[in-house]
Design a protein around this motif. Structure first.
Motif, PDB file in Angstrom:
ATOM      1  N   SER A   2       0.832  -1.203   0.000  1.00  0.00           N
ATOM      2  CA  SER A   2       0.000   0.000   0.000  1.00  0.00           C
ATOM      3  C   SER A   2       0.869   1.257   0.000  1.00  0.00           C
ATOM      4  O   SER A   2       2.089   1.195   0.206  1.00  0.00           O
ATOM      5  CB  SER A   2      -0.877   0.007   1.252  1.00  0.00           C
ATOM      6  OG  SER A   2      -0.070   0.184   2.399  1.00  0.00           O
ATOM      7  N   ALA A   4       0.907   3.425   2.310  1.00  0.00           N
ATOM      8  CA  ALA A   4       1.477   3.522   3.657  1.00  0.00           C
ATOM      9  C   ALA A   4       2.732   2.673   3.778  1.00  0.00           C
ATOM     10  O   ALA A   4       3.734   3.101   4.372  1.00  0.00           O
ATOM     11  CB  ALA A   4       0.437   3.096   4.698  1.00  0.00           C
ATOM     12  N   GLU A   5       2.704   1.471   3.224  1.00  0.00           N
ATOM     13  CA  GLU A   5       3.872   0.587   3.287  1.00  0.00           C
ATOM     14  C   GLU A   5       5.033   1.145   2.463  1.00  0.00           C
ATOM     15  O   GLU A   5       6.192   1.035   2.871  1.00  0.00           O
ATOM     16  CB  GLU A   5       3.489  -0.813   2.819  1.00  0.00           C
ATOM     17  CG  GLU A   5       2.553  -1.511   3.784  1.00  0.00           C
ATOM     18  CD  GLU A   5       1.916  -2.766   3.199  1.00  0.00           C
ATOM     19  OE1 GLU A   5       1.831  -3.762   3.946  1.00  0.00           O
ATOM     20  OE2 GLU A   5       1.515  -2.749   2.018  1.00  0.00           O
ATOM     21  N   LEU A   7       5.620   4.344   1.956  1.00  0.00           N
ATOM     22  CA  LEU A   7       6.169   5.442   2.748  1.00  0.00           C
ATOM     23  C   LEU A   7       6.995   4.924   3.921  1.00  0.00           C
ATOM     24  O   LEU A   7       8.055   5.479   4.238  1.00  0.00           O
ATOM     25  CB  LEU A   7       5.057   6.360   3.234  1.00  0.00           C
ATOM     26  CG  LEU A   7       4.343   7.165   2.144  1.00  0.00           C
ATOM     27  CD1 LEU A   7       3.181   7.948   2.739  1.00  0.00           C
ATOM     28  CD2 LEU A   7       5.291   8.071   1.393  1.00  0.00           C
ATOM     29  N   THR A   8       6.537   3.862   4.554  1.00  0.00           N
ATOM     30  CA  THR A   8       7.289   3.271   5.661  1.00  0.00           C
ATOM     31  C   THR A   8       8.632   2.744   5.175  1.00  0.00           C
ATOM     32  O   THR A   8       9.666   2.947   5.830  1.00  0.00           O
ATOM     33  CB  THR A   8       6.473   2.148   6.330  1.00  0.00           C
ATOM     34  OG1 THR A   8       5.271   2.716   6.867  1.00  0.00           O
ATOM     35  CG2 THR A   8       7.257   1.459   7.438  1.00  0.00           C
ATOM     36  N   GLN A  11      10.839   5.756   4.450  1.00  0.00           N
ATOM     37  CA  GLN A  11      11.272   6.387   5.697  1.00  0.00           C
ATOM     38  C   GLN A  11      12.383   5.574   6.348  1.00  0.00           C
ATOM     39  O   GLN A  11      13.375   6.134   6.822  1.00  0.00           O
ATOM     40  CB  GLN A  11      10.102   6.557   6.651  1.00  0.00           C
ATOM     41  CG  GLN A  11      10.501   7.288   7.924  1.00  0.00           C
ATOM     42  CD  GLN A  11       9.324   7.562   8.847  1.00  0.00           C
ATOM     43  OE1 GLN A  11       8.185   7.238   8.544  1.00  0.00           O
ATOM     44  NE2 GLN A  11       9.606   8.163   9.980  1.00  0.00           N
ATOM     45  N   GLU A  31      -3.163   9.956  -2.485  1.00  0.00           N
ATOM     46  CA  GLU A  31      -3.008   8.603  -1.929  1.00  0.00           C
ATOM     47  C   GLU A  31      -1.883   8.567  -0.896  1.00  0.00           C
ATOM     48  O   GLU A  31      -2.003   7.946   0.157  1.00  0.00           O
ATOM     49  CB  GLU A  31      -2.726   7.608  -3.067  1.00  0.00           C
ATOM     50  CG  GLU A  31      -2.683   6.173  -2.651  1.00  0.00           C
ATOM     51  CD  GLU A  31      -4.066   5.563  -2.448  1.00  0.00           C
ATOM     52  OE1 GLU A  31      -4.112   4.420  -1.955  1.00  0.00           O
ATOM     53  OE2 GLU A  31      -5.086   6.191  -2.769  1.00  0.00           O
ATOM     54  N   PHE A  32      -0.805   9.262  -1.204  1.00  0.00           N
ATOM     55  CA  PHE A  32       0.322   9.288  -0.268  1.00  0.00           C
ATOM     56  C   PHE A  32       0.076  10.224   0.910  1.00  0.00           C
ATOM     57  O   PHE A  32       0.356   9.868   2.054  1.00  0.00           O
ATOM     58  CB  PHE A  32       1.620   9.648  -0.991  1.00  0.00           C
ATOM     59  CG  PHE A  32       2.127   8.532  -1.862  1.00  0.00           C
ATOM     60  CD1 PHE A  32       2.593   7.349  -1.312  1.00  0.00           C
ATOM     61  CD2 PHE A  32       2.119   8.654  -3.246  1.00  0.00           C
ATOM     62  CE1 PHE A  32       3.052   6.302  -2.106  1.00  0.00           C
ATOM     63  CE2 PHE A  32       2.578   7.628  -4.044  1.00  0.00           C
ATOM     64  CZ  PHE A  32       3.042   6.443  -3.488  1.00  0.00           C
ATOM     65  N   VAL A  35      -1.796   9.353   4.214  1.00  0.00           N
ATOM     66  CA  VAL A  35      -1.133   8.551   5.236  1.00  0.00           C
ATOM     67  C   VAL A  35      -0.576   9.484   6.316  1.00  0.00           C
ATOM     68  O   VAL A  35       0.199  10.391   6.011  1.00  0.00           O
ATOM     69  CB  VAL A  35       0.015   7.723   4.616  1.00  0.00           C
ATOM     70  CG1 VAL A  35       0.754   6.927   5.692  1.00  0.00           C
ATOM     71  CG2 VAL A  35      -0.521   6.801   3.524  1.00  0.00           C
ATOM     72  N   ALA A  38       3.081  11.359   6.383  1.00  0.00           N
ATOM     73  CA  ALA A  38       3.627  11.339   5.020  1.00  0.00           C
ATOM     74  C   ALA A  38       4.667  12.420   4.789  1.00  0.00           C
ATOM     75  O   ALA A  38       5.584  12.240   3.971  1.00  0.00           O
ATOM     76  CB  ALA A  38       2.493  11.484   3.999  1.00  0.00           C
TER      77      ALA A  38
END
Length: 161
Positions: A2, A4-5, A7-8, A11, A31-32, A35, A38
């Motif tokens: 996803s 979120a994943e 971005l994780t 990061q 979409e980003f 989260v 973000a």
């Protein structure tokens, strides 16, 4: 994976992300940024809906646009590279295509190209899609495809820092 994943993952690697959009008109950025947190990774993006803005804002070569039109794999790749450069990001994803209701420049409704540009030339990727559905379904499918392609490329690379 996803948004979120993605971005994780970025990061954790200390890397950043930008987007360049045409047919999705800001949906990929949304979409980003939906989260929480973000802003640690997401630098920004550009909606270059008009063909001339792809050249002016994203440095897509005008001869490429003139010869191939805005819905082309090389244009998608250039959009991603331009967003990465202009936003000073490690990674970028891009979307271009025809959401409908009518074909554009000889391309059918549902023809979409998504692209990724990363820190090294071998991190570049483009995917051609023919998405079914109405305008909103094509646009949503393009966002999903861009996130998926980015996730796939990230999964095959090591950190660039």
């Amino acid at each position: 994976m996803s948004a979120a994943e993605v971005l994780t993952t970025l990061q954790g690697r200390g890397e950043t992300l930008a987007v360049a959009e045409s047919l999705t008109g800001g949906l990929l950025a949304a979409e980003f940024v939906a989260v929480p947190g973000a802003s640690v990774v997401f630098r920004g993006g550009m909606v270059a809906y008009a063909t001339d803005l792809k050249a002016a804002l994203l440095d897509v070569p005008p001869p490429l646009l003139n010869s191939h039109g805005p819905v082309d794999p090389s244009v998608a790749a250039a959009m991603a590279a331009g967003a990465r450069e202009r936003c000073d990001a490690d990674w970028a994803a891009a979307t271009t295509g025809v959401a409908g209701p009518d074909p554009q420049g000889g391309q059918p409704v549902g023809r979409v190209y998504v692209a990724v540009a990363g820190p090294l030339p071998e991190h570049a990727a483009v995917r051609e899609l023919t998405l079914p559905g109405d305008r909103s379904e094509v646009r949503a499918g393009a966002v999903e495809a861009a996130v998926t392609l980015l996730a796939e490329v990230l999964a095959t690379t090591i950190t660039s820092r």
